[in-house]
Motif scaffolding. Structure first.
Motif, short mmCIF file in Angstrom:
data_model
loop_
_atom_site.label_atom_id
_atom_site.label_comp_id
_atom_site.label_asym_id
_atom_site.label_seq_id
_atom_site.Cartn_x
_atom_site.Cartn_y
_atom_site.Cartn_z
N PHE A 79 5.87 26.59 -49.16
CA PHE A 79 6.61 26.56 -50.42
C PHE A 79 6.72 27.98 -50.98
CE2 PHE A 79 5.17 22.07 -50.41
CZ PHE A 79 6.42 21.48 -50.52
N ALA A 80 7.83 28.24 -51.65
CA ALA A 80 8.12 29.59 -52.13
C ALA A 80 7.09 30.09 -53.14
CB ALA A 80 9.52 29.64 -52.74
N ASP A 81 6.50 29.19 -53.92
CA ASP A 81 5.56 29.62 -54.95
C ASP A 81 4.12 29.78 -54.43
OD1 ASP A 81 4.95 26.96 -54.59
OD2 ASP A 81 5.28 26.36 -56.67
N ASN A 82 3.92 29.52 -53.14
CA ASN A 82 2.59 29.68 -52.55
C ASN A 82 2.47 31.12 -52.03
OD1 ASN A 82 0.10 29.43 -51.35
ND2 ASN A 82 0.58 27.53 -50.28
N THR A 83 2.35 32.05 -52.97
CA THR A 83 2.39 33.47 -52.64
C THR A 83 1.27 33.87 -51.69
OG1 THR A 83 3.35 33.91 -54.81
CG2 THR A 83 2.47 35.79 -53.61
N ARG A 84 0.07 33.35 -51.92
CA ARG A 84 -1.07 33.73 -51.07
C ARG A 84 -0.83 33.32 -49.62
NH1 ARG A 84 -7.12 32.24 -52.84
NH2 ARG A 84 -6.57 33.86 -54.36
N ALA A 85 -0.32 32.11 -49.41
CA ALA A 85 -0.06 31.65 -48.05
C ALA A 85 1.05 32.47 -47.40
CB ALA A 85 0.30 30.17 -48.06
N ARG A 86 2.09 32.76 -48.17
CA ARG A 86 3.19 33.55 -47.60
C ARG A 86 2.71 34.92 -47.16
NH1 ARG A 86 8.44 33.17 -51.40
NH2 ARG A 86 8.96 34.91 -50.05
N ARG A 87 1.85 35.54 -47.94
CA ARG A 87 1.30 36.85 -47.56
C ARG A 87 0.47 36.74 -46.29
NH1 ARG A 87 -0.66 38.72 -53.62
NH2 ARG A 87 1.39 39.40 -54.39
N LEU A 88 -0.30 35.66 -46.19
CA LEU A 88 -1.11 35.46 -44.99
C LEU A 88 -0.22 35.31 -43.77
CD1 LEU A 88 -3.72 34.85 -43.43
CD2 LEU A 88 -3.49 32.46 -44.18
N TYR A 89 0.80 34.47 -43.86
CA TYR A 89 1.68 34.25 -42.71
C TYR A 89 2.43 35.52 -42.33
CZ TYR A 89 0.70 29.42 -44.10
OH TYR A 89 0.07 28.26 -44.45
N ASP A 90 2.86 36.27 -43.33
CA ASP A 90 3.52 37.55 -43.04
C ASP A 90 2.56 38.48 -42.28
OD1 ASP A 90 5.90 36.83 -44.30
OD2 ASP A 90 5.37 37.77 -46.20
N SER A 91 1.31 38.54 -42.72
CA SER A 91 0.35 39.44 -42.09
C SER A 91 0.00 39.01 -40.67
CB SER A 91 -0.93 39.51 -42.94
OG SER A 91 -1.70 38.32 -42.84
N LEU A 92 0.16 37.72 -40.38
CA LEU A 92 -0.13 37.20 -39.05
C LEU A 92 1.07 37.30 -38.11
CD1 LEU A 92 -2.21 34.04 -40.01
CD2 LEU A 92 -3.05 36.04 -38.75
N GLY A 93 2.21 37.76 -38.62
CA GLY A 93 3.37 37.96 -37.77
C GLY A 93 4.37 36.82 -37.75
N TYR A 94 4.28 35.90 -38.71
CA TYR A 94 5.28 34.84 -38.80
C TYR A 94 6.58 35.40 -39.37
CZ TYR A 94 1.93 31.12 -37.78
OH TYR A 94 1.01 30.31 -37.16
N ILE A 95 7.70 34.91 -38.87
CA ILE A 95 9.03 35.36 -39.29
C ILE A 95 9.79 34.19 -39.90
CG2 ILE A 95 11.21 36.41 -38.56
CD1 ILE A 95 8.80 38.26 -38.31
N ALA A 96 10.39 34.41 -41.07
CA ALA A 96 11.20 33.36 -41.71
C ALA A 96 12.44 33.07 -40.88
CB ALA A 96 11.58 33.78 -43.12
N THR A 97 12.74 31.79 -40.72
CA THR A 97 13.94 31.39 -39.96
C THR A 97 14.95 30.64 -40.82
OG1 THR A 97 12.79 29.35 -39.29
CG2 THR A 97 12.70 31.25 -37.77
N ARG A 98 14.47 29.79 -41.72
CA ARG A 98 15.36 29.02 -42.58
C ARG A 98 14.79 28.98 -44.00
NH1 ARG A 98 15.10 23.54 -40.80
NH2 ARG A 98 13.20 24.11 -39.67
N LEU A 99 15.65 29.21 -44.99
CA LEU A 99 15.25 29.16 -46.38
C LEU A 99 15.88 27.95 -47.05
CD1 LEU A 99 14.58 32.08 -45.53
CD2 LEU A 99 15.26 32.82 -47.82
N HIS A 100 15.09 27.23 -47.83
CA HIS A 100 15.55 25.99 -48.47
C HIS A 100 15.72 26.25 -49.98
CE1 HIS A 100 14.56 24.19 -44.65
NE2 HIS A 100 13.35 24.70 -44.75
N TRP A 101 16.92 26.00 -50.47
CA TRP A 101 17.29 26.33 -51.83
C TRP A 101 17.63 25.07 -52.62
CZ3 TRP A 101 18.17 31.65 -53.42
CH2 TRP A 101 17.91 32.57 -52.40
N SER A 102 17.51 25.16 -53.94
CA SER A 102 17.90 24.04 -54.81
C SER A 102 18.50 24.59 -56.09
CB SER A 102 16.71 23.14 -55.12
OG SER A 102 15.74 23.84 -55.87
N LYS A 103 19.25 23.71 -56.77
CA LYS A 103 19.87 24.09 -58.05
C LYS A 103 20.03 22.84 -58.89
CE LYS A 103 23.97 26.20 -60.13
NZ LYS A 103 25.30 26.84 -59.90
N PRO A 104 19.49 22.84 -60.11
CA PRO A 104 19.74 21.71 -61.04
C PRO A 104 21.22 21.69 -61.43
CG PRO A 104 17.87 23.05 -61.76
CD PRO A 104 18.57 23.81 -60.70
N LEU A 105 21.77 20.50 -61.54
CA LEU A 105 23.21 20.37 -61.86
C LEU A 105 23.41 19.95 -63.33
CD1 LEU A 105 24.37 18.53 -58.64
CD2 LEU A 105 24.54 20.96 -59.16
#
Length: 204
Positions: free
Chosen positions: A178-204
């Motif tokens: 999830f985008a707001d899980n900053t600590r996990a994202r930093r960990l995955y980045d440091s381990l060499g994971y690469i983003a492939t697909r981003l999931h977006w939303s918008k209230p209507l």
């Protein structure tokens, strides 16, 4: 069109390397809710950090985990805008499809790391696809117990996931964060994971 159908929330998925599409989504007020990431694994399983041991999850531990995890997964999606009924249905479908035989489901690995002689966290890895049409392993759940956080055990669990993937014969591993899980994202980045697909939303 979506408002005409009575929708209150729109969602879309954009390839991580589609720069113009990502800029357009941002300009139109869409926000990232999460992303899929993958990593190409080295041929040799990584060692675990000193002082950390690993073992399979027991049946008793699995029963406790499942009871809590089903509800937590539903609540997580509800907190991100999915109606509660749909969130619970999504949770039930995920466990039904991915763990039809529980801990004995073929291609499933539940690993536990211990520190100071106690269970410190777990990781669930399944064989199948790291990405759509990309054979590999997938990390469905990883968690460090609260009293053990801040000691690098999240990294140890992800290294344990890599060992499970390599042991199953895969050279690629994937996950969603999830985008707001900053600590996990930093960990995955440091381990060499690469983003492939981003999931977006918008209230209507």
């Amino acid at each position: 069109m979506l408002r005409g159908w009575g929708c209150t929330l729109a969602r879309c998925t954009v390839p991580a390397d589609a720069g113009p599409a990502l800029r357009l989504a941002t300009a139109l007020g869409w926000t990232e809710g999460g992303r899929n990431m993958v990593k190409t694994l080295p041929p040799t399983p990584p060692p675990l950090p000193p002082g950390v041991t690993a073992r399979p999850m027991t049946e008793g531990e699995y029963a406790q985990w499942e009871a809590v995890s089903r509800e937590a997964y539903a609540q997580e999606w509800a907190a991100r805008g999915l109606p509660e009924e749909q969130a619970r249905a999504r949770s039930e479908a995920s466990y039904r499809d991915n763990l039809p035989q529980g801990l004995a489901t073929p291609g499933v690995s539940f690993g536990v790391v211990e520190a100071d002689g106690a269970r410190a966290g777990h990781v669930w890895v399944s064989s199948g696809q790291a990405e759509p049409d990309v054979p590999g392993a997938y990390v469905f759940d990883v968690e460090v117990r609260p009293e053990f956080r801040g000691r690098g055990l999240g990294r140890a669990l992800m290294l344990l996931a890599e060992r499970a993937a390599l042991g199953a014969g895969y050279g690629v591993i994937g996950l969603h964060v999830f985008a707001d899980n900053t600590r996990a994202r930093r960990l995955y980045d440091s381990l060499g994971y690469i983003a492939t697909r981003l999931h977006w939303s918008k209230p209507l």
